[in-house]
Design a protein around this motif. Structure first.
Motif, PDB file in Angstrom:
ATOM      1  N   LEU A   1       0.841  -1.190   0.000  1.00  0.00           N
ATOM      2  CA  LEU A   1       0.000   0.000   0.000  1.00  0.00           C
ATOM      3  C   LEU A   1       0.880   1.244   0.000  1.00  0.00           C
ATOM      4  N   VAL A   2       0.468   2.218  -0.802  1.00  0.00           N
ATOM      5  CA  VAL A   2       1.046   3.561  -0.756  1.00  0.00           C
ATOM      6  C   VAL A   2      -0.105   4.549  -0.664  1.00  0.00           C
ATOM      7  N   VAL A   3      -0.082   5.393   0.369  1.00  0.00           N
ATOM      8  CA  VAL A   3      -1.078   6.449   0.536  1.00  0.00           C
ATOM      9  C   VAL A   3      -0.337   7.756   0.753  1.00  0.00           C
TER      10      VAL A   3
ATOM     11  N   ALA B   1      -5.503  13.981   5.993  1.00  0.00           N
ATOM     12  CA  ALA B   1      -4.843  12.676   6.044  1.00  0.00           C
ATOM     13  C   ALA B   1      -5.592  11.685   6.927  1.00  0.00           C
ATOM     14  N   GLY B   2      -6.000  12.110   8.096  1.00  0.00           N
ATOM     15  CA  GLY B   2      -6.734  11.212   8.987  1.00  0.00           C
ATOM     16  C   GLY B   2      -8.057  10.789   8.392  1.00  0.00           C
ATOM     17  N   ALA B   3      -8.765  11.719   7.791  1.00  0.00           N
ATOM     18  CA  ALA B   3     -10.052  11.407   7.180  1.00  0.00           C
ATOM     19  C   ALA B   3      -9.886  10.495   5.971  1.00  0.00           C
ATOM     20  N   VAL B   4      -8.809  10.668   5.209  1.00  0.00           N
ATOM     21  CA  VAL B   4      -8.549   9.782   4.080  1.00  0.00           C
ATOM     22  C   VAL B   4      -8.321   8.356   4.563  1.00  0.00           C
TER      23      VAL B   4
ATOM     24  N   LEU C   1     -10.544   5.166   3.361  1.00  0.00           N
ATOM     25  CA  LEU C   1      -9.989   3.972   2.742  1.00  0.00           C
ATOM     26  C   LEU C   1     -10.369   2.716   3.508  1.00  0.00           C
ATOM     27  N   GLU C   2     -10.342   2.806   4.828  1.00  0.00           N
ATOM     28  CA  GLU C   2     -10.724   1.657   5.651  1.00  0.00           C
ATOM     29  C   GLU C   2     -12.201   1.310   5.458  1.00  0.00           C
ATOM     30  N   ASP C   3     -13.054   2.314   5.447  1.00  0.00           N
ATOM     31  CA  ASP C   3     -14.486   2.067   5.278  1.00  0.00           C
ATOM     32  C   ASP C   3     -14.786   1.474   3.914  1.00  0.00           C
TER      33      ASP C   3
END
Length: 290
Positions: free
Chosen positions: A269-271, A278-281, A285-287
């Protein structure tokens, strides 16, 4: 992006080809070498593209193509770096790796965005990074990076601790107020079945962001986050040469860059995200089970 920012003299790039008498030169010298070889390779690739492109082979699938130019550019980079930095390792997309006797390894993508290159879409680049402790992205430390899009004329650079730059302008990420106002980018696998799965995941994302982009060159996507042209980028399945230079450029610009939880960016993974989201992204992604 602050167009008035000037580089510190210790990190300003040059075209010098001199090498240090010590085993490990300073970061400014490493960056100068990275810029020299990458820009020369980009000129070669652009010249070959103007002459016409021929597919030489395929790799993981029928759409995962290799052109003769990929191989020629990588051979050029390998030879030039061996002259300038004998003993350094070499990890490229097309050929066998060379082991390092210095603890440093050049990680090279001769043409990132080969399909774009093949079709004449001006979104491809030559990407070169120098890493310490390579060739594993989970354990290496990137020291210098250069990504060149020869058709746009853009030269992105970074050195560890020296910031990230587009030419002489220092790069600064965007600052969107929310994920809903964020432009998000990703990439797709060369394997058809995997692309179908990825499309389903993106279907869960697209209603949560401003819009999605799939531009076709990971190095340039990461540079776009660094430059504030994209607010977030995430992709799985990248190879080390796809992200080595772009990750350092995004990090040095101030973007939040990560891999899987608790790990460095890698093929898993690369984000890369603007700090404001950043936290909301990560939650998004998790959701979406990205």
């Amino acid at each position: 992006m602050d167009d008035s920012a000037d580089r510190d003299d210790s990190t300003r790039t040059s075209t010098s080809t001199s090498t240090s008498t010590s085993t490990v030169p300073d970061v400014a010298e490493l960056l100068a070498i990275a810029v020299e070889v990458t820009t020369a390779a980009a000129r070669l690739a652009a010249a070959r593209r103007a002459e016409g492109v021929e597919v030489a082979d395929t790799k993981s699938s029928l759409v995962d193509v290799v052109t003769h130019t990929d191989r020629e550019v990588e051979d050029h980079l390998r030879g030039r770096l061996a002259e300038l930095r004998p003993g350094d390792g070499f990890l490229g997309e097309e050929g066998d790796p060379d082991d390092s006797t210095t603890g440093l390894t050049w990680v090279v993508d001769p043409i990132d965005g080969t399909v774009n290159f093949l079709y004449g879409i001006p979104q491809w680049a030559v990407s070169v990074a120098l890493v310490e402790g390579g060739p594993d992205p989970l354990t290496w430390t990137a020291l210098a990076a250069c990504v060149v899009n020869p058709l746009s004329g853009e030269v992105f650079t970074a050195s560890r601790g020296g910031g990230a730059w587009l030419g002489e302008a220092r790069l600064v990420p965007s600052a969107p107020a929310s994920v809903a106002e964020s432009l998000f980018a990703t990439g797709f696998s060369y394997e058809a079945d995997r692309r179908v799965e990825q499309a389903a995941v993106l279907g869960r994302l697209i209603g949560q962001v401003r819009d999605l982009r799939r531009l076709g060159a990971a190095s340039l996507d990461l540079c776009a986050v660094a430059a504030g042209r994209l607010d977030a980028y995430a992709e799985r399945g990248l190879k080390p040469w796809d992200h080595a230079a772009g990750v350092l450029i995004a990090e040095e610009a101030g973007a939040v860059v990560r891999g899987e939880v608790g790990q460095a960016p890698s093929g898993r993974l690369v984000v890369a995200s603007a700090p404001s989201v950043a936290g909301a992204v990560d939650v998004l992604l998790e959701d979406a089970q990205f």
